[in-house]
Design a protein around this motif. Structure first.
Motif, PDB file in Angstrom:
ATOM      1  N   LEU A  44       0.833  -1.198   0.000  1.00  0.00           N
ATOM      2  CA  LEU A  44       0.000   0.000   0.000  1.00  0.00           C
ATOM      3  C   LEU A  44       0.870   1.251   0.000  1.00  0.00           C
ATOM      4  CD1 LEU A  44      -2.770   1.353   0.068  1.00  0.00           C
ATOM      5  CD2 LEU A  44      -2.700   1.171   2.566  1.00  0.00           C
ATOM      6  N   LEU A  45       1.898   1.254   0.827  1.00  0.00           N
ATOM      7  CA  LEU A  45       2.798   2.407   0.870  1.00  0.00           C
ATOM      8  C   LEU A  45       3.441   2.656  -0.493  1.00  0.00           C
ATOM      9  CD1 LEU A  45       4.540   2.000   4.335  1.00  0.00           C
ATOM     10  CD2 LEU A  45       3.205   3.957   3.554  1.00  0.00           C
ATOM     11  N   ALA A  46       3.918   1.595  -1.136  1.00  0.00           N
ATOM     12  CA  ALA A  46       4.549   1.735  -2.449  1.00  0.00           C
ATOM     13  C   ALA A  46       3.562   2.306  -3.462  1.00  0.00           C
ATOM     14  CB  ALA A  46       5.091   0.389  -2.919  1.00  0.00           C
ATOM     15  N   LEU A  47       2.348   1.791  -3.456  1.00  0.00           N
ATOM     16  CA  LEU A  47       1.343   2.275  -4.402  1.00  0.00           C
ATOM     17  C   LEU A  47       0.960   3.729  -4.130  1.00  0.00           C
ATOM     18  CD1 LEU A  47      -0.850  -0.915  -4.635  1.00  0.00           C
ATOM     19  CD2 LEU A  47       0.441   0.128  -6.515  1.00  0.00           C
ATOM     20  N   LEU A  48       0.826   4.081  -2.864  1.00  0.00           N
ATOM     21  CA  LEU A  48       0.491   5.467  -2.532  1.00  0.00           C
ATOM     22  C   LEU A  48       1.622   6.400  -2.963  1.00  0.00           C
ATOM     23  CD1 LEU A  48      -1.163   4.927   0.957  1.00  0.00           C
ATOM     24  CD2 LEU A  48      -2.325   5.632  -1.153  1.00  0.00           C
ATOM     25  N   ARG A  49       2.871   5.995  -2.729  1.00  0.00           N
ATOM     26  CA  ARG A  49       4.008   6.795  -3.189  1.00  0.00           C
ATOM     27  C   ARG A  49       4.036   6.865  -4.714  1.00  0.00           C
ATOM     28  NH1 ARG A  49       6.863   4.202   1.125  1.00  0.00           N
ATOM     29  NH2 ARG A  49       7.567   2.627  -0.353  1.00  0.00           N
ATOM     30  N   GLY A  50       3.548   5.811  -5.368  1.00  0.00           N
ATOM     31  CA  GLY A  50       3.532   5.749  -6.828  1.00  0.00           C
ATOM     32  C   GLY A  50       2.358   6.459  -7.478  1.00  0.00           C
ATOM     33  N   GLY A  51       1.492   7.056  -6.671  1.00  0.00           N
ATOM     34  CA  GLY A  51       0.409   7.865  -7.215  1.00  0.00           C
ATOM     35  C   GLY A  51      -0.923   7.169  -7.414  1.00  0.00           C
ATOM     36  N   VAL A  52      -1.139   6.030  -6.763  1.00  0.00           N
ATOM     37  CA  VAL A  52      -2.432   5.363  -6.910  1.00  0.00           C
ATOM     38  C   VAL A  52      -3.535   6.262  -6.344  1.00  0.00           C
ATOM     39  CG1 VAL A  52      -2.436   4.081  -4.715  1.00  0.00           C
ATOM     40  CG2 VAL A  52      -3.625   3.139  -6.691  1.00  0.00           C
ATOM     41  N   SER A  53      -4.652   6.290  -7.009  1.00  0.00           N
ATOM     42  CA  SER A  53      -5.780   7.103  -6.568  1.00  0.00           C
ATOM     43  C   SER A  53      -6.496   6.426  -5.402  1.00  0.00           C
ATOM     44  CB  SER A  53      -6.767   7.305  -7.715  1.00  0.00           C
ATOM     45  OG  SER A  53      -7.913   7.977  -7.245  1.00  0.00           O
ATOM     46  N   THR A  54      -6.897   7.237  -4.425  1.00  0.00           N
ATOM     47  CA  THR A  54      -7.678   6.739  -3.294  1.00  0.00           C
ATOM     48  C   THR A  54      -9.168   7.022  -3.499  1.00  0.00           C
ATOM     49  OG1 THR A  54      -7.337   8.807  -2.102  1.00  0.00           O
ATOM     50  CG2 THR A  54      -5.769   7.026  -1.653  1.00  0.00           C
ATOM     51  N   ALA A  55      -9.511   7.527  -4.669  1.00  0.00           N
ATOM     52  CA  ALA A  55     -10.895   7.935  -4.952  1.00  0.00           C
ATOM     53  C   ALA A  55     -11.590   6.955  -5.899  1.00  0.00           C
ATOM     54  CB  ALA A  55     -10.913   9.345  -5.530  1.00  0.00           C
ATOM     55  N   TRP A  56     -11.450   5.683  -5.655  1.00  0.00           N
ATOM     56  CA  TRP A  56     -12.089   4.646  -6.471  1.00  0.00           C
ATOM     57  C   TRP A  56     -13.129   3.905  -5.662  1.00  0.00           C
ATOM     58  CZ3 TRP A  56     -11.247   3.335 -11.556  1.00  0.00           C
ATOM     59  CH2 TRP A  56     -10.176   3.950 -12.182  1.00  0.00           C
ATOM     60  N   ARG A  57     -14.022   3.240  -6.365  1.00  0.00           N
ATOM     61  CA  ARG A  57     -14.977   2.327  -5.731  1.00  0.00           C
ATOM     62  C   ARG A  57     -14.746   0.954  -6.346  1.00  0.00           C
ATOM     63  NH1 ARG A  57     -17.745   6.947  -6.946  1.00  0.00           N
ATOM     64  NH2 ARG A  57     -18.609   8.029  -5.173  1.00  0.00           N
ATOM     65  N   ASN A  58     -14.817  -0.088  -5.523  1.00  0.00           N
ATOM     66  CA  ASN A  58     -14.681  -1.437  -6.075  1.00  0.00           C
ATOM     67  C   ASN A  58     -16.028  -1.903  -6.628  1.00  0.00           C
ATOM     68  OD1 ASN A  58     -16.206  -2.334  -3.878  1.00  0.00           O
ATOM     69  ND2 ASN A  58     -14.532  -3.427  -2.906  1.00  0.00           N
ATOM     70  N   GLU A  59     -16.078  -3.147  -7.084  1.00  0.00           N
ATOM     71  CA  GLU A  59     -17.290  -3.652  -7.732  1.00  0.00           C
ATOM     72  C   GLU A  59     -18.481  -3.714  -6.775  1.00  0.00           C
ATOM     73  OE1 GLU A  59     -15.065  -7.340  -6.286  1.00  0.00           O
ATOM     74  OE2 GLU A  59     -14.530  -5.412  -7.141  1.00  0.00           O
ATOM     75  N   GLN A  60     -18.218  -3.689  -5.478  1.00  0.00           N
ATOM     76  CA  GLN A  60     -19.301  -3.688  -4.491  1.00  0.00           C
ATOM     77  C   GLN A  60     -19.658  -2.268  -4.055  1.00  0.00           C
ATOM     78  OE1 GLN A  60     -16.984  -6.118  -1.966  1.00  0.00           O
ATOM     79  NE2 GLN A  60     -18.098  -7.988  -2.468  1.00  0.00           N
ATOM     80  N   GLY A  61     -18.970  -1.288  -4.612  1.00  0.00           N
ATOM     81  CA  GLY A  61     -19.267   0.104  -4.308  1.00  0.00           C
ATOM     82  C   GLY A  61     -18.451   0.703  -3.178  1.00  0.00           C
TER      83      GLY A  61
END
Length: 176
Positions: free
Chosen positions: A34-51
């Protein structure tokens, strides 16, 4: 993950179910990823298939450390999940007053109502979360707000048979 990010891989590409890379570390309890992805710019504003949004998912699944990391990375405090719940509502219905405090400290609005004008106080009252109801009232929740149907938190509590919450709301001067 680090090698993929170093090669300019886009962490926000979704699979056919709409899931991005942020879901894997959340579901597998992988802080390092998670830390690597957050540093890499992953968006935290998504919804999964269950919403579910990442922040709501972390709250519901008791992943406090992940919740903190998401908040520090700018996860939106008012992004609603597929059930029209925003993070404070999620914490209120789960009875997580320390999480509610963290969200308020970061600027989450206490009286946000959503599409139906359904507030954190209403959901906590309907689901019998006495500690959440007390906490919300102590932190400025407006007991007079009305749902789109016209019901107040007091009416939700009465309809659900939560007599202790009915008394708390009446003592706070809540209208029916």
């Amino acid at each position: 993950v680090n090698a993929l990010l170093a090669s300019q891989a886009n962490p926000n590409i979704a699979d056919r179910k709409g899931r991005t890379t942020i879901w894997f570390p959340l579901q597998r309890n992988r802080r390092d990823m998670l830390l690597a992805l957050l540093r890499g710019g992953v968006s935290t504003a998504w919804r999964n298939e269950q919403g579910f949004t990442p922040l709501n998912w972390a709250i519901l699944n008791g992943r406090g450390e992940f919740m903190q990391l998401l908040l520090e990375s700018g996860a939106p405090l008012t992004l609603r999940d597929g059930f029209d719940r925003w993070p404070l509502m999620t914490a209120a219905v789960a009875g997580l007053t320390p999480v509610m405090q963290t969200l308020i400290d970061r600027g989450a609005p206490v009286n946000e109502g959503g599409r139906e004008n359904y507030t954190a106080l209403m959901i906590a009252s309907q689901f019998g979360r006495e500690a959440s109801v007390r906490w919300l009232l102590e932190h400025g929740a407006n007991a007079a707000m009305r749902h789109r149907s016209g019901r107040t938190a007091l009416k939700f509590a009465k309809d659900a048979g939560h007599n202790a919450i009915v008394q708390i709301l009446q003592d706070a001067g809540a209208p029916e």
